[in-house]
Design an enzyme around this catalytic site. Structure first.
Site, PDB file in Angstrom:
ATOM      1  N   GLU A 326       0.835  -1.217   0.000  1.00  0.00           N
ATOM      2  CA  GLU A 326       0.000   0.000   0.000  1.00  0.00           C
ATOM      3  C   GLU A 326       0.871   1.270   0.000  1.00  0.00           C
ATOM      4  O   GLU A 326       0.714   2.167   0.821  1.00  0.00           O
ATOM      5  CB  GLU A 326      -0.978   0.018   1.180  1.00  0.00           C
ATOM      6  CG  GLU A 326      -2.142  -0.940   1.002  1.00  0.00           C
ATOM      7  CD  GLU A 326      -3.308  -0.648   1.936  1.00  0.00           C
ATOM      8  OE1 GLU A 326      -3.497   0.520   2.353  1.00  0.00           O
ATOM      9  OE2 GLU A 326      -4.049  -1.604   2.246  1.00  0.00           O
ATOM     10  N   ASP A 473       1.319  -8.636   2.790  1.00  0.00           N
ATOM     11  CA  ASP A 473       0.012  -8.643   3.429  1.00  0.00           C
ATOM     12  C   ASP A 473      -0.813  -9.639   2.628  1.00  0.00           C
ATOM     13  O   ASP A 473      -1.263  -9.351   1.518  1.00  0.00           O
ATOM     14  CB  ASP A 473      -0.610  -7.238   3.375  1.00  0.00           C
ATOM     15  CG  ASP A 473      -2.033  -7.205   3.940  1.00  0.00           C
ATOM     16  OD1 ASP A 473      -2.568  -8.280   4.285  1.00  0.00           O
ATOM     17  OD2 ASP A 473      -2.617  -6.096   4.000  1.00  0.00           O
ATOM     18  N   ASN A 475      -3.640 -10.952   3.589  1.00  0.00           N
ATOM     19  CA  ASN A 475      -5.065 -10.860   3.928  1.00  0.00           C
ATOM     20  C   ASN A 475      -5.641 -12.227   4.287  1.00  0.00           C
ATOM     21  O   ASN A 475      -6.777 -12.555   3.936  1.00  0.00           O
ATOM     22  CB  ASN A 475      -5.846 -10.230   2.772  1.00  0.00           C
ATOM     23  CG  ASN A 475      -5.868  -8.713   2.871  1.00  0.00           C
ATOM     24  OD1 ASN A 475      -6.182  -8.154   3.924  1.00  0.00           O
ATOM     25  ND2 ASN A 475      -5.522  -8.038   1.781  1.00  0.00           N
TER      26      ASN A 475
END
Length: 586
Positions: A326, A473, A475
Site C-alpha cells: 500500500e 500482506d 489478507n
C-alpha cells in the site's frame, strides 16, 4: 556582411595557435565558465556561456558536428552581440553614414594541456572538461557535465524529534556526494525580524537533519551543493521549509522496538521487515474517516503527518530488506525513496494495475546488489504466461471466479539479490498484497498459486536452489487456506476456502508447490488492529532449508496498540504493524 565574416573566419583559422592563456607576457583575463552538457544517449550537446557584453548564450549543437562550425556560430553570436551593444543612435548613424565593419572576435578552443583543438574534431570529443574557450580576449573554462541540481525540496510537515530528509534530484551528481548545510530561522527574540529573513546555521552538516524541540515554531532552510564524488561541485541551491517545525507526538509504538535494532546486522545475517503502511488513497476517504478509523484524529490520518512517523520508524529498524505494501507512488518517489536512500537502502516500486498504490522493496546497498527483477501482475500472468497454462485451464471451468480473478489488480514483486561479500549467496525476495475481501479466500488461493509458480520459476529454474524470502500482506489468517497452502506446500480440492463466497462461486482444485516455507515471526495475535477487526494477516515466509531465525523483534504491547483505541493513531502511522526478524543462512 556574410562575405566579410567568412573572410575573417578564414583568417582566424589560418593564424598560428596561441597558448590558452594568451601570450606576449599579458596576464590572462579572468576565467569565465562555459558549461557543456553532453550525454551519449542524446543527439545534441548544449553550451552555455556569457559573452563579454553580458548577454547569455545557450547553444544546441549536434554532437557529431565538426568543432569548426560550432566555433563559427559562436563568432557570429559574439559579433552580433558586439554590434547590438555598440549601436549608435539614429542621429549618430545618420551622421556617420555607411554601416561599419562587423568586428568578428577570434574564437578558439584549447585542450587543458594548451594544444589547439582541431576544427575537424566532433563536438562530443572536442568539448572536454578543463578545456579553455577563447572569445576575443575573454577566457572560458569548459565545465563538461558539471554536477547540477534539478530538484531540491523539503517535506511539507516537520516534527521535532523526527528526521527531515530532502528530496534531491541531481544530474552528474549523487546525493551521497552532495554537501548539505542546514539553517534555522532566527526568532524575533534572538534579533530576527518578523519576516524571518535572518538565518542561523545549525551544527548539522548531514543529508538528514533531526530538529530538536528547541526549533519548534521556527522554519528551516537547506543549502545543497551538488557533488560527483570526484571533488567536482556545481552551483548551490537553497530551499526553505513551507512551515515551521511542530511539536512531535511524544512516545510512539515503535520506540521500544528500536532498542532491538540500533545497529545493522552483521554480513552473515539479514534483517527483514514487512509492513503495510496504509496508502493515502485509502486513508483519506470519507468512509475511512467516519467508519473505518473514526477514533483517529483527522490530522493523524494526513499523509504529511504519517510520513514523519513512517520515515522515523523504518529508518530506526536498520533493516537489510524492507517489503512495503500500500505504497502511494508519490510517497515512494518524494518521501520514502529519498529518505531510505540516505540510510543506505535502494528501493524498487511496482504499481498495481489501474491504481495509485503498489509495492516497494528496499535492500541495503552495501550488503546486496540487484541481479534481476521479475515482477508480474497476477491477472495478466495467469492468462498470458505458459507457466500458468494448466492453472488457467482449470480455472476456465469456473467462469464466475475466473472473471473476478482477472479483474483484480494485485501484483507480485520479485527480486534476485546477491551478497556483496559472498557472491555464492543469493536470495529470491518476493513481496505481495493479496485480494482484501473477507469472502475472497478462493480468489486469494488462485493468486497465491500464481505467485508460487512464478517464484518457483525464478528460484528453481532461473537461479537453481536459491533461498526464498516471501513477505507481504496476505489478507489471510493462520486458519485460512492460503496460509495452509504456503506453509504446507499443498491445498486439497475440498478445502472450505474454495467456497468462501458460497456454492455459486465454488472453485475446487488441488494445488501444490515445492518449497518448505516457515512463518519467521510465527502467528501473532494480530498484525492488523482497527476498530472493527483485529487479526494476523501479514507474514515473512522463509525457506526453512536454507535460512533460520535469529530473533524476532517483539511487537508493540497491547497497551501501546490500544492507547488511542486502535490503529492508526497519533503515535502509529498505519492500521498494520510491521513484522521484523533477523535471519541467517544455515
Amino acid at each position: 556582411m556574410w562575405r566579410r565574416l567568412r573572410s575573417a573566419l578564414r583568417s582566424l583559422r589560418g593564424s598560428p595557435a596561441a597558448p590558452p592563456h594568451g601570450g606576449g607576457g599579458r596576464p590572462p583575463a579572468a576565467m569565465e565558465r562555459a558549461v557543456v552538457r553532453c550525454v551519449p544517449s542524446e543527439p545534441k550537446l548544449s553550451l552555455r556561456f556569457v559573452l563579454p557584453d553580458g548577454s547569455a548564450r545557450h547553444m544546441q549543437r549536434d554532437q557529431t558536428e565538426p568543432l569548426g562550425r560550432a566555433l563559427a556560430r559562436i563568432a557570429t553570436n559574439a559579433a552580433k552581440g558586439h554590434v547590438k551593444a555598440g549601436k549608435k543612435s539614429k542621429k549618430a548613424r545618420a551622421e556617420g553614414g555607411a554601416e561599419g565593419e562587423v568586428a568578428v572576435p577570434a574564437v578558439r578552443l584549447f585542450s587543458r594541456d594548451g594544444a589547439a583543438v582541431a576544427e575537424e574534431v566532433p563536438n562530443a570529443a572536442a568539448w572536454q572538461d578543463g578545456a579553455v574557450l577563447h572569445i576575443g580576449d575573454a577566457r572560458y573554462r569548459v565545465e563538461r557535465n558539471p554536477p547540477a541540481l534539478t530538484e531540491l525540496s523539503l517535506p511539507r510537515s516537520l516534527l521535532a524529534g523526527f528526521p527531515v530528509c530532502p528530496k534531491v534530484i541531481a544530474e552528474f551528481a549523487a546525493p551521497q556526494h552532495c554537501l548539505f548545510r542546514w539553517f534555522r530561522e532566527q526568532g524575533p527574540a534572538c534579533g530576527g525580524n518578523a519576516a524571518g529573513e535572518a538565518w542561523v546555521e545549525t551544527a548539522a552538516a548531514e543529508r538528514v537533519f533531526t530538529p530538536s524541540n528547541a526549533l519548534v515554531g521556527l522554519r528551516l532552510k537547506l543549502r545543497c551543493t551538488p557533488g560527483d564524488g570526484e571533488q567536482r561541485y556545481g552551483p548551490a541551491r537553497e530551499v526553505e521549509s513551507s512551515g515551521p517545525v511542530e511539536a512531535g507526538p511524544g512516545a510512539c509504538t515503535f520506540d521500544a522496538r528500536h532498542l532491538y535494532t540500533k545497529k545493522v546486522c552483521g554480513h552473515g545475517s539479514v534483517r527483514a521487515v514487512s509492513y503495510n503502511i496504509l496508502a493515502d488513497t485509502y486513508a483519506q476517504t470519507e468512509f475511512s474517516r467516519t467508519v473505518l478509523y473514526p477514533y483517529c484524529a483527522p490530522y493523524a490520518l494526513e499523509i504529511d503527518y504519517r510520513q514523519n512517523l513512517l520515515k522515523k520508524e523504518l529508518a530506526g529498524y536498520s533493516a537489510d530488506l524492507i517489503c512495503l505494501q500500500e505504497v502511494d507512488k508519490s510517497v515512494f518517489v518524494d518521501s520514502l525513496a529519498p529518505t531510505l536512500d540516505a540510510f543506505g537502502l535502494e528501493g524498487l516500486f511496482k504499481i498495481k494495475e489501474k491504481q495509485h498504490e503498489g509495492l516497494a522493496t528496499f535492500y541495503r546497498r552495501d550488503k546486496f546488489s540487484l541481479l534481476s527483477q521479475h515482477d508480474i501482475a497476477f491477472s495478466e500472468a495467469l492468462v498470458s504466461e505458459p507457466l500458468h497454462k494448466e492453472l488457467c485451464e482449470q480455472l476456465a471451468k469456473y467462469p464466475l471466479v475466473q472473471e473476478k480473478v482477472v479483474q483484480r489488480s494485485s501484483v507480485l514483486q520479485v527480486l534476485v539479490l546477491q551478497s556483496t561479500t559472498d557472491p555464492s549467496r543469493k536470495l529470491c525476495v518476493a513481496n505481495t498484497h493479496l485480494y482484501w475481501h473477507p469472502k475472497g479466500g478462493n480468489i486469494r488461493l488462485i493468486q497465491i498459486a500464481v505467485a508460487m509458480s512464478h517464484i518457483k520459476h525464478v528460484a528453481c529454474d532461473l537461479y537453481p536452489s536459491i533461498p526464498v524470502i516471501f513477505c507481504g500482506d496476505f489478507n489471510s489468517t493462520p486458519s485460512s487456506g492460503t496460509y495452509s497452502f504456503i506453509s504446507s506446500g499443498g491445498i486439497a480440492e475440498d478445502h472450505e476456502d474454495w467456497i468462501s463466497n458460497g456454492e455459486e462461486e465454488r472453485c475446487s482444485m488441488s494445488l501444490s508447490h515445492p518449497f518448505k516455507l516457515l512463518s519467521a515471526c510465527g502467528e501473532p495475535a494480530y498484525t492488523n488492529y482497527v476498530g472493527g477487526f483485529h487479526g494476523c494477516l501479514d507474514y515473512i515466509f522463509i525457506d526453512r532449508n536454507a535460512l533460520e531465525v535469529e530473533q524476532v523483534i517483539p511487537l508493540p504491547s497491547h497497551e501501546e496498540i490500544t492507547t488511542h483505541q486502535a490503529l492508526p493513531s497519533v503515535s502509529h502511522p498505519s492500521d498494520h504493524i510491521a513484522l521484523i526478524c533477523d535471519l541467517k543462512w544455515k
